[in-house]
Design an enzyme around this catalytic site. Structure first.
Site, PDB file in Angstrom:
ATOM      1  N   SER A  48       9.762 -17.049  25.717  1.00 23.65           N
ATOM      2  CA  SER A  48      10.433 -17.900  26.452  1.00 23.65           C
ATOM      3  C   SER A  48       9.180 -18.426  27.883  1.00 23.65           C
ATOM      4  O   SER A  48       8.854 -19.147  28.110  1.00 23.65           O
ATOM      5  CB  SER A  48      11.326 -17.265  27.520  1.00 23.65           C
ATOM      6  OG  SER A  48      10.960 -16.044  28.086  1.00 23.65           O
ATOM      7  N   CYS A  49       7.397 -17.660  26.916  1.00 22.06           N
ATOM      8  CA  CYS A  49       6.386 -17.480  28.018  1.00 22.06           C
ATOM      9  C   CYS A  49       5.407 -18.284  26.966  1.00 22.06           C
ATOM     10  O   CYS A  49       4.979 -17.307  26.120  1.00 22.06           O
ATOM     11  CB  CYS A  49       6.582 -16.466  29.115  1.00 22.06           C
ATOM     12  SG  CYS A  49       4.835 -17.009  30.230  1.00 22.06           S
ATOM     13  N   GLY A  50       4.844 -18.779  27.015  1.00 27.27           N
ATOM     14  CA  GLY A  50       3.061 -18.818  26.536  1.00 27.27           C
ATOM     15  C   GLY A  50       2.166 -18.448  27.217  1.00 27.27           C
ATOM     16  O   GLY A  50       0.807 -19.185  27.254  1.00 27.27           O
TER      17      GLY A  50
END
Length: 258
Positions: free
Chosen positions: A102-104
């Site tokens: 969900s996160c980069g």
């Protein structure tokens, strides 16, 4: 995989269903462990290329001397070799990070690293509203993995007439976009006009679209406030909540859609 399907009356039925693969992929750059991404281990060379570009570890495809993916006991390792001139940049940014689907930006060492340079202003998109709606109607045709599993995101690049130039899928929306950015870097002679993503639009999705050099980013879900701010700061046309009956234009610096 065998799973149980429950009917409204409570009766169970064993069925076979494809499940999206998710596993750790470690990125090693010039011998340093740089990141561990939880992702779908397909098209790892495209992913590594896009990841290096969007992380600003390289500026162009020619900066990458080698990309070598191989299976390990617990997942995959992708070993990358850069041109010697960029190794100082790598050493300045060395970190060990674990990123989920969900996160980069999970592993950046400080808030100041979020504001990474954007060197060029995006061009004005040439696609028409009719083209955007027509492309949206074909998205499912370019999601074969999602058709089997129902668990992955897609990123799709199109020219101004809506022709699909490339697409990519992954359990992580930002991983799918990195794969697409890597693919576009290798087919630079075919210029993408816009990118469509089957996810919400967050800051890092806008940032990756800016690196890809497209004029327009479209998402089927909503944008975040920081995504809109980033698009406005750098002149990226941004459209969100794309549906068959309507789309929301969040930023239109060239006045193409309203």
């Amino acid at each position: 995989m065998t799973i149980i399907r429950l009917s409204p009356d409570g009766s169970p039925t064993p069925i076979e269903r494809a499940v999206a693969v998710e596993c750790p992929v470690a990125i090693e750059v010039d011998g340093f462990g740089y990141a561990v991404m939880m992702m779908t281990p397909e098209r790892l060379q495209d992913f590594a290329t896009g990841f290096l570009l969007t992380e600003r570890l390289v500026d162009r495809l020619a900066d990458i001397l080698a990309i070598e993916p191989f299976a390990a006991e617990m997942g995959w390792i992708v070993r990358v070799t850069l041109v010697e001139a960029l190794r100082g940049r790598m050493q300045d940014r060395v970190r060990h990070r674990t990123s989920d689907t969900s996160c980069g930006l999970c592993g950046l060492s400080g808030l100041e690293q979020i504001a990474r340079p954007v060197t060029t202003r995006p061009p004005a998109p040439n696609a028409t509203p009719e083209t955007l709606f027509a492309t949206l109607s074909t998205v499912r045709d370019h999601q074969p993995l999602n058709a089997r599993t129902g668990a992955v995101h897609a990123a799709i690049a199109c020219d101004a007439q809506g022709a699909i130039l490339a697409s990519a899928e992954d359990v992580g929306r930002h991983n799918a976009l990195d794969k697409l950015v890597g693919t576009l870097a290798s087919i630079a002679e075919r210029k993408a006009d816009f990118i469509l993503v089957t996810s919400r639009i967050s800051y890092e999705m806008v940032d990756k679209a800016l690196v890809a050099g497209v004029g327009l980013l479209i998402g089927i879900s909503a944008p975040t406030s920081l995504a809109i701010d980033h698009a406005r700061a750098h002149g990226l046309t941004l459209i969100a909540l794309a549906r068959s009956d309507a789309m929301l234009v969040a930023h239109d610096p060239y006045g193409r859609f309203g």
